[in-house]
Design an enzyme around this catalytic site. Structure first.
Site, PDB file in Angstrom:
ATOM      1  N   GLU A   1      46.066  23.407 -66.829  1.00  9.14           N
ATOM      2  CA  GLU A   1      46.277  24.157 -65.592  1.00  9.14           C
ATOM      3  C   GLU A   1      47.428  23.541 -64.798  1.00  9.14           C
ATOM      4  O   GLU A   1      47.485  22.313 -64.616  1.00  9.14           O
ATOM      5  CB  GLU A   1      44.978  24.126 -64.788  1.00  9.14           C
ATOM      6  CG  GLU A   1      44.994  24.912 -63.491  1.00  9.14           C
ATOM      7  CD  GLU A   1      43.652  24.852 -62.781  1.00  9.14           C
ATOM      8  OE1 GLU A   1      43.432  25.668 -61.881  1.00  9.14           O
ATOM      9  OE2 GLU A   1      42.820  23.981 -63.146  1.00  9.14           O
TER      10      GLU A   1
ATOM     11  N   LYS B   1      44.341  32.957 -61.698  1.00 14.63           N
ATOM     12  CA  LYS B   1      42.983  32.429 -61.567  1.00 14.63           C
ATOM     13  C   LYS B   1      42.169  33.298 -60.627  1.00 14.63           C
ATOM     14  O   LYS B   1      42.655  33.741 -59.578  1.00 14.63           O
ATOM     15  CB  LYS B   1      43.059  30.986 -61.059  1.00 14.63           C
ATOM     16  CG  LYS B   1      41.755  30.207 -61.126  1.00 14.63           C
ATOM     17  CD  LYS B   1      42.016  28.746 -60.772  1.00 14.63           C
ATOM     18  CE  LYS B   1      40.789  27.878 -60.916  1.00 14.63           C
ATOM     19  NZ  LYS B   1      41.103  26.445 -60.655  1.00 14.63           N
TER      20      LYS B   1
ATOM     21  N   CYS C   1      40.069  27.034 -65.504  1.00 12.15           N
ATOM     22  CA  CYS C   1      39.215  25.965 -64.962  1.00 12.15           C
ATOM     23  C   CYS C   1      37.963  26.476 -64.261  1.00 12.15           C
ATOM     24  O   CYS C   1      36.965  26.774 -64.907  1.00 12.15           O
ATOM     25  CB  CYS C   1      40.043  25.072 -64.031  1.00 12.15           C
ATOM     26  SG  CYS C   1      39.236  23.480 -63.731  1.00 12.15           S
TER      27      CYS C   1
END
Length: 638
Positions: free
Chosen positions: A46, A115, A170
């Site tokens: 990330e 994200k 994540c």
């Protein structure tokens, strides 16, 4: 990618916080290293092109421009590589900043995935800088390309339709309803996660269980690339804990605090087959998704992942001991319940001194112990015939003595000879009639003794014999409850060995070890001049370890003959050559189809694993199904 295998990689390159050029160089090195190893997919951490820990620098136009320059450098590097790369960077779109994963392939930006779930707790303050992914997919202009932008992107390989890639980042995995669930329902078989998970005590174990558990839940491959050494340690430490899992099994992981590249293979054909056979897995729901096609060259993927030659038997000693104990308990509980339900005072079993009857007797003794009944309620009958050797008869007698069961010895020679006379069979002709007459006489004796004792006959035949039809119809094929029906021969051996290792009695252990060393045989043909076994099953039908391997991959994952051969050549390299494997693979398919009629009328018995041939449960097949297609495929593999 032949046979459904794709080689995949995850890496945590060396990094300098906010040094985008350096980070691009190190990421490019990983791309070249992965491509040189034959990887089709590489996942990077990330925000790996800037560093996750840039803080308020993420709002600086200079850093954002540097990130785009770094992405351009990776795009240029990718032009010559047959590799799809997923890399993390911050990206400003329509006045908002997003934490993104860029999916690039041969100079093309296939898509940008922002994200969805932004943490704002502990040391994580992503809501300070970033905006969550928008609800809809849109198209943006980036680096001279028109690129789909959104969380609902599915990257689909033209040459291997079962390979569909989706991305989450994540925290997306750590929330109650991860996007990867929706991705998998839409058809994704591989999930890539660009992550920056800091390291605290115990977190690696949790992360490992989270990744493997999600891969199991989704019946998917899952690649997790973690931020590593080089990130700022102002308030956090990052260890670069990269993981690759497939359907609940961890295939590869890095050691903590390394910048290693991990490589393995995912079997997307297997994943696709697993979903297809699981009727509760929903039909693909692609509403709101944008499909992004890409191409990969078809070729054979060199396998580095472990292909277990004995898939029914755990490799790890501790796991194998636990598995054996659990299976013995399941078998005993099944028989205990049946004896309790019927209310019969006795159980009857034919004991030969071989592996299968030994295991069945061990299970029956456990069942009686659970019922609180004397072991003498177990009537074991040894029935010497024309091929019985002194070794097996002695072992049967000692075993019964040490276990404290009732033993009866009944010779079948006179009865079988009378039968030969009745049907006009020449005893010197040792054909199938000669053999099966003995097997059926033994079964008649057991059934009649069970009637005398008001009991039931406990069957001894195992799963491998049922798969091959290596049983006499209405002979050893039949009983009133078959405790070994779902136990393959390779596992039978380990169950008996486990009993020997744990019985705590030297004399009992000694006879069990000798039984383990005795060649597998029905002992239906006369013994050799020296009194040794002349009829060895594996000389006739082939090695059981091969047949168990064939059965597992054919039944469990629906593998065609060509793939089974490929897997077997890998698993048994140096032990069996291609010609030998092909020979017995042909035997397996021929007998499996020919002998289905024996499996269509099997007695009840406990299912203990994921492979069972019970006609009432896992395997329903017409007895006159043709094996022609499978045998034709084998003909092409010569």
């Amino acid at each position: 990618m032949k046979y459904g295998f794709i080689k995949v990689a995850a890496a945590s390159p060396a990094l300098r916080v906010a040094d985008c050029r350096y980070n691009a160089e190190k990421s490019a090195e990983m791309m070249k290293q992965a491509a040189a190893a034959g990887a089709h997919l590489l996942v990077l951490p990330e925000l790996g092109l800037t560093g996750y820990t840039c803080g308020d620098l993420l709002l600086q136009p200079t850093l954002l421009a540097g990130a785009q320059d770094a992405l351009q450098a990776l795009l240029e590097e990718s032009r010559a590589l047959s590799l799809t790369t997923v890399a993390g960077l911050p990206l400003a779109v329509e006045g908002k900043l997003y934490n993104c994963a860029a999916v690039l392939h041969r100079g093309q930006l296939l898509g940008i995935v922002p994200k969805l779930n932004l943490p704002n707790y502990g040391e994580f303050y992503e809501e300070r800088w970033f905006t969550p992914a928008p609800a809809e997919v849109k198209t943006i202009s980036l680096l001279g390309q028109e690129v789909p932008f959104g969380s609902r992107l599915l990257f689909c390989c033209r040459e291997l339709p079962e390979y569909k890639l989706a991305v989450e980042l994540c925290e997306d995995l750590w929330v109650a309803s991860p996007p990867s669930i929706r991705h998998a329902v839409a058809g994704a078989t591989v999930i890539a996660n660009c992550s920056a998970s800091d390291e605290t005590i115990g977190k690696a174990e949790y992360r490992r269980s989270l990744v493997t558990g999600q891969s199991a839940r989704l019946m998917a491959g899952y690649l997790y690339a973690d931020a590593g050494r080089g990130e700022s340690t102002t308030d956090m430490v990052f260890a670069g804990h990269d993981l690759i899992a497939e359907n609940g099994k961890l295939l590869a992981e890095t050691a903590l605090f390394t910048n290693d590249l991990i490589l393995t293979e995912l079997d997307v054909h297997r994943l696709f087959a697993e979903r297809r056979r699981t009727t509760t897995w929903p039909a693909a729901e692609t509403s709101g998704y944008t499909m992004v096609p890409f191409s990969l060259p078809m070729g054979e993927t060199t396998l580095t992942r472990f292909i277990d030659p004995h898939p029914f038997v755990p490799v790890d000693d501790a796991e194998r001991r636990e598995r054996c104990e659990t299976i013995l308990a399941m078998q005993a509980e099944g028989l205990r319940r049946r004896l309790e339900h019927i209310g019969c005072p006795k159980a009857v079993l034919g004991i030969s001194g071989g592996l299968d009857s030994t295991l069945a007797l061990l299970v029956a003794v456990r069942a009686l112990d659970l019922l609180g009944r004397p072991r003498t309620d177990m009537v074991a009958v040894t029935m010497p015939g024309f091929g019985t050797t002194a070794r097996t008869r002695s072992n049967a007698e000692i075993l019964c003595e040490r276990l404290g069961v009732t033993l009866r010895t009944i010779s079948i020679a006179a009865a079988v000879r009378q039968h030969f006379c009745d049907i006009g069979h020449d005893e010197s002709v040792t054909d199938v009639t000669y053999e099966n007459s003995q097997a059926r006489e033994r079964t008649q004796i057991l059934m009649d003794i069970a009637n005398q004792q008001n009991g039931i006959v406990v069957g001894t035949g195992d799963l491998s014999e049922l798969a091959l039809g290596w049983a006499t119809y209405n002979g050893d094929h039949m009983s009133m409850y078959g405790v070994n029906g779902s136990i393959p021969k390779t596992l039978v051996r380990h169950l008996v060995r486990h009993a020997a290792d744990t019985c705590g009695e030297d004399a009992l252990a000694a006879v069990l070890y000798d039984i383990l060393d005795t060649p597998v045989s029905p002992e239906l043909l006369p013994a050799g001049e020296d009194g040794t076994i002349s009829q060895k099953t594996e000389d006739l039908v082939g090695p059981y370890e091969l047949h168990d391997f064939f059965l597992y991959h054919f039944f469990r994952y629906g593998c065609p003959p060509a793939k089974i051969l490929h897997l077997a050549e890998t698993a048994f390299a140096g032990q069996y050559d291609r010609a030998t494997i092909l020979k017995w693979l042909r035997t397996f398919f021929r007998r499996f189809f020919q002998q289905q009629f024996k499996r269509s009328c099997l007695p009840d018995g406990p299912k203990v694993g994921s492979v069972s041939l019970s006609p009432r449960g896992d395997w329903r097949m017409p007895s006159d199904a043709a094996a022609a297609l499978w045998l034709q495929e084998l003909d092409c593999l010569q």
